[in-house]
Design a protein around this motif. Structure first.
Motif, mmCIF file in Angstrom:
data_model
loop_
_atom_site.group_PDB
_atom_site.id
_atom_site.type_symbol
_atom_site.label_atom_id
_atom_site.label_comp_id
_atom_site.label_asym_id
_atom_site.label_seq_id
_atom_site.Cartn_x
_atom_site.Cartn_y
_atom_site.Cartn_z
ATOM 1 N N GLN A 78 0.822 -1.196 0.000
ATOM 2 C CA GLN A 78 0.000 0.000 0.000
ATOM 3 C C GLN A 78 0.863 1.256 0.000
ATOM 4 O OE1 GLN A 78 -2.928 0.583 3.159
ATOM 5 N NE2 GLN A 78 -4.179 1.805 1.748
ATOM 6 N N GLY A 80 -2.734 5.760 -0.545
ATOM 7 C CA GLY A 80 -3.899 4.895 -0.445
ATOM 8 C C GLY A 80 -3.964 3.758 -1.447
ATOM 9 N N GLN A 81 -3.281 3.883 -2.569
ATOM 10 C CA GLN A 81 -3.371 2.827 -3.583
ATOM 11 C C GLN A 81 -2.853 1.504 -3.030
ATOM 12 O OE1 GLN A 81 -2.218 5.825 -4.005
ATOM 13 N NE2 GLN A 81 -3.361 6.727 -5.699
ATOM 14 N N ARG A 82 -3.640 0.472 -3.296
ATOM 15 C CA ARG A 82 -3.238 -0.865 -2.866
ATOM 16 C C ARG A 82 -2.837 -1.685 -4.080
ATOM 17 N NH1 ARG A 82 -5.047 -2.610 1.988
ATOM 18 N NH2 ARG A 82 -6.399 -1.172 3.128
ATOM 19 N N ASN A 91 -5.643 5.701 -9.905
ATOM 20 C CA ASN A 91 -5.961 4.677 -8.900
ATOM 21 C C ASN A 91 -6.232 5.305 -7.539
ATOM 22 O OD1 ASN A 91 -5.279 1.739 -9.987
ATOM 23 N ND2 ASN A 91 -3.884 3.208 -10.921
ATOM 24 N N SER A 93 -8.842 6.096 -5.848
ATOM 25 C CA SER A 93 -10.143 5.975 -5.189
ATOM 26 C C SER A 93 -10.020 5.584 -3.721
ATOM 27 C CB SER A 93 -10.987 4.949 -5.929
ATOM 28 O OG SER A 93 -10.270 3.742 -6.029
ATOM 29 N N GLN A 94 -8.917 4.902 -3.363
ATOM 30 C CA GLN A 94 -8.860 4.382 -1.999
ATOM 31 C C GLN A 94 -8.433 5.432 -0.985
ATOM 32 O OE1 GLN A 94 -6.886 2.429 -4.462
ATOM 33 N NE2 GLN A 94 -7.411 0.302 -4.044
ATOM 34 N N GLN A 95 -8.731 5.130 0.248
ATOM 35 C CA GLN A 95 -8.343 5.983 1.369
ATOM 36 C C GLN A 95 -6.841 5.916 1.609
ATOM 37 O OE1 GLN A 95 -10.472 4.109 4.516
ATOM 38 N NE2 GLN A 95 -11.524 6.009 5.012
ATOM 39 N N ALA A 142 -7.443 5.964 6.987
ATOM 40 C CA ALA A 142 -7.981 4.679 7.426
ATOM 41 C C ALA A 142 -7.585 4.419 8.873
ATOM 42 C CB ALA A 142 -7.466 3.569 6.514
#
Ligand code: CUA
Length: 338
Positions: free
Chosen positions: A114, A118-120, A209, A211-213, A218
């Motif tokens: 990660q 935030g990108q996983r 990419n 979109s993630q937290q 988190a």
């Protein structure tokens, strides 16, 4: 691109040339002495062979000069290996100032990665060329080892502990990632790739990419949902636990009289085994969170605590520092990668 030497992986990091130079030096010295010793051995066997059954050789007295020489020369050669090897080791073991951080969690049988934005990723890691990257690694189960041959780096990934590794990629391309520690049935399948991109392409990839937290955000949610806030409150609420603002990187005084550095390992231990290092002035009231948080969540809480830096970090125990609320946690967490 094939190098002139068979089996030698490509060189694609700032360290790989240095590791190779040392490796060639060690190989060169080894080959030289193997030839020298076996050559003289064969030469002497022939030259001083027994010529008649009644031959008695001339007695030889010792030579201090010769003995000193063959002790001092190997000592100098061995020390040159030691000093050179230590130099390369220290350079690769000590991460440079303010690198971009990437969290790595190994599990049977995959790599979970990660970015701080935030990108996983799974079994794949995208990095820009020419930026220093620090990996903070742990395992959910058994011992793995994070190995990128083209970067000449390999570090064990251990359960219950953080290990770190850094690199700076120097050449765009796709490189192998291996698990280099036997970790069970599908160990050989625990492979992936490192995609090194020019910075502009990497930024495109990141924004495509996003979109993630971020891990810091988190982590803050976990901090709230587990109720950490009731003791480790923003402005001393609760007051039953030390405040977390400005904690990371500072010195912590313990009830035992010792002083420890608040690094990744200390924070992880204080969450899963709070009684191990009690902060001076606080009672042993915190329950363990072992088993309630996954390794990935621990890394996110860590990212959150790291993001709570105060302007003038006090090395001492809790002060009434301005605790950063959510928006500034995000603000400090993001520019890390820029
Ligand atoms: Cu993981 Cu071998």
């Amino acid at each position: 691109m094939q190098t002139w030497m068979p089996f030698l992986p490509e060189r694609a990091s700032s360290l790989s040339g240095k590791v190779d130079a040392l490796y060639f030096y060690l190989s060169g010295v080894t080959i030289f002495f193997t030839l020298l010793i076996s050559g003289t051995l064969i030469f002497f066997v022939i030259k001083y062979r027994r010529r008649s059954p009644y031959e008695i050789p001339r007695p030889i007295a010792g030579s201090h000069k010769l003995e000193t020489l063959w002790s001092v020369i190997p000592l100098l050669i061995a020390m040159s290996m030691f000093v050179w090897g230590a130099q390369v080791y220290f350079e690769q073991a000590r991460p440079p100032e303010s690198p971009s951080e990437i969290f790595v969690v190994g599990k049977q049988w995959m790599w979970k990665l990660q970015h701080t934005t935030g990108q996983r990723e799974i079994n794949e890691l995208h990095v820009p060329v020419g930026r220093k990257i620090k990996l903070i690694m742990t395992s959910e189960d058994t011992i793995h080892s994070f190995f990128i041959p083209a970067f000449r780096i390999k570090t064990d990934v251990l359960p219950g502990r953080y290990t770190t590794q850094w690199f700076e990629a120097t050449k765009p391309g796709t490189y192998h990632l291996f698990c280099a520690e036997y970790c069970g049935m599908n160990h050989s399948g625990m492979i992936g790739s490192i995609v090194v991109m020019v910075p502009s392409e990497f930024d495109d990839w990141l924004s495509g990419n996003s979109s993630q937290q971020s891990p810091a955000i988190a982590g803050q949610q976990i901090y709230q949902s587990l109720g950490c806030v009731s003791c480790h409150g923003a402005n001393g609420e609760g007051g039953r636990g030390p405040t977390l603002a400005g904690l990371f990187g500072g010195q912590v005084f313990l009830t035992s009289g010792e002083t420890v550095k608040a690094d990744e390992a200390y924070i992880r231990e204080s969450i899963v085994n709070p009684q191990a290092k009690l902060v001076s002035g606080f009672g042993p009231i915190m329950p363990t969170f072992q088993g309630q948080v996954t390794e990935e969540q621990l890394l996110q809480i860590l990212a959150f605590i790291k993001s709570l830096q105060v302007a003038n970090p006090q090395p001492a125990t809790p002060a009434t520092g301005p605790m950063a609320p959510a928006p500034s946690a995000a603000a400090t967490a993001r520019p890390n990668l820029r």
